[in-house]
Design a protein around this motif. Structure first.
Motif, short mmCIF file in Angstrom:
data_model
loop_
_atom_site.label_atom_id
_atom_site.label_comp_id
_atom_site.label_asym_id
_atom_site.label_seq_id
_atom_site.Cartn_x
_atom_site.Cartn_y
_atom_site.Cartn_z
N UNK A 1 10.82 5.50 -5.94
CA UNK A 1 11.55 4.60 -6.47
C UNK A 1 12.26 5.51 -7.67
N UNK A 2 13.34 4.67 -8.54
CA UNK A 2 13.80 5.62 -8.94
C UNK A 2 13.09 6.10 -10.11
N UNK A 3 12.19 5.60 -10.85
CA UNK A 3 11.20 5.19 -11.50
C UNK A 3 9.85 6.48 -10.93
N UNK B 1 -6.40 -1.93 12.43
CA UNK B 1 -5.46 -0.86 12.30
C UNK B 1 -6.23 -0.22 10.38
N UNK B 2 -6.49 1.74 10.70
CA UNK B 2 -6.32 1.83 9.37
C UNK B 2 -5.77 3.15 9.14
N UNK B 3 -5.22 4.03 8.31
CA UNK B 3 -4.06 4.85 8.20
C UNK B 3 -4.20 4.97 6.99
N UNK B 4 -3.56 6.72 6.63
CA UNK B 4 -3.86 7.15 5.37
C UNK B 4 -2.53 7.60 5.27
N UNK B 5 -2.48 7.82 3.99
CA UNK B 5 -0.92 8.72 3.93
C UNK B 5 -0.88 9.20 1.93
N UNK B 6 -0.66 10.69 2.14
CA UNK B 6 -0.24 11.05 0.36
C UNK B 6 0.61 11.03 0.47
N UNK B 7 0.87 10.10 -1.03
CA UNK B 7 2.40 9.79 -0.87
C UNK B 7 3.40 10.74 -1.76
N UNK B 8 4.38 11.10 -1.02
CA UNK B 8 5.50 11.49 -1.77
C UNK B 8 6.81 10.94 -2.30
#
Length: 144
Positions: free
Chosen positions: A51-53, A39-46
Motif C-alpha cells: 500500500x502507500x505506507x 494448498x501451500x504457496x509462498x511469495x516474496x513481497x514486492x
C-alpha cells in the motif's frame, strides 16, 4: 508430484491467463504443496503487493484469500472453483518489501453447491511464522 498438486497447477495456469488481477498480484507465487483440501504457496513481497505506507495491502490479502481458497477447492479435482458469496479478512500484523510470506488455503467443506474455505497469510522470520492475515471465504460451486 501429487495428483492434487498437478490439478491445482493446471487450474492456476488457466485462472492466471484469464485473470489480469491475479496475474499482476501473484505472477511470482510458487505453489509448492497440495493435498486434498489444502494448498501451500509462498511469495516474496514486492512493490505490487504494497500500500502507500509500504506495508502489505489489504486488497492483496483479500485477493489472496479468494485465490488460495479457490486453489484449495481445485485440489478436490474440480476445474471450476466457483464464485464468491462471502469473504472476510482479519489483518493481524504487517509485512513489507522483501519479506517472504507463506500462504495456506484450506477447503474446510466442499458440498454440492457451497464451499467453505479458510486462508492464512504468514510472514517468515528467523524465529518462525507470524500470522499477517487470516481470511474465510464462501464460494458457490456446482459439483454435480
Amino acid at each position: 508430484m501429487s495428483a492434487e498438486l498437478q490439478q491445482v497447477l493446471k487450474v492456476w495456469e488457466r485462472t492466471r491467463s484469464n485473470s489480469p488481477i491475479y496475474d499482476f498480484l501473484l505472477s511470482e507465487v510458487e505453489i509448492y504443496d497440495a493435498e486434498k483440501g489444502v494448498v501451500r504457496a509462498r511469495l516474496q513481497v514486492g512493490p505490487r503487493q504494497l500500500n502507500s505506507k509500504g506495508s502489505l495491502h489489504g486488497a492483496f490479502s483479500a485477493s489472496v484469500t479468494d485465490w488460495a481458497g479457490g486453489m484449495a477447492i481445485a485440489s478436490y479435482g474440480l476445474d471450476s472453483t466457483g464464485v464468491s458469496t462471502d469473504i472476510h479478512v482479519s489483518f493481524l500484523s504487517g509485512a513489507t518489501d522483501g519479506d517472504w510470506i507463506e500462504i495456506e488455503g484450506r477447503a474446510n467443506k466442499v458440498g454440492k453447491s457451497l464451499a467453505f474455505t479458510t486462508v492464512s497469510i504468514s510472514k517468515k522470520s528467523e524465529s518462525g511464522l507470524t500470522l499477517v492475515a487470516q481470511g474465510s471465504h464462501t464460494k458457490y460451486v456446482r459439483t454435480r
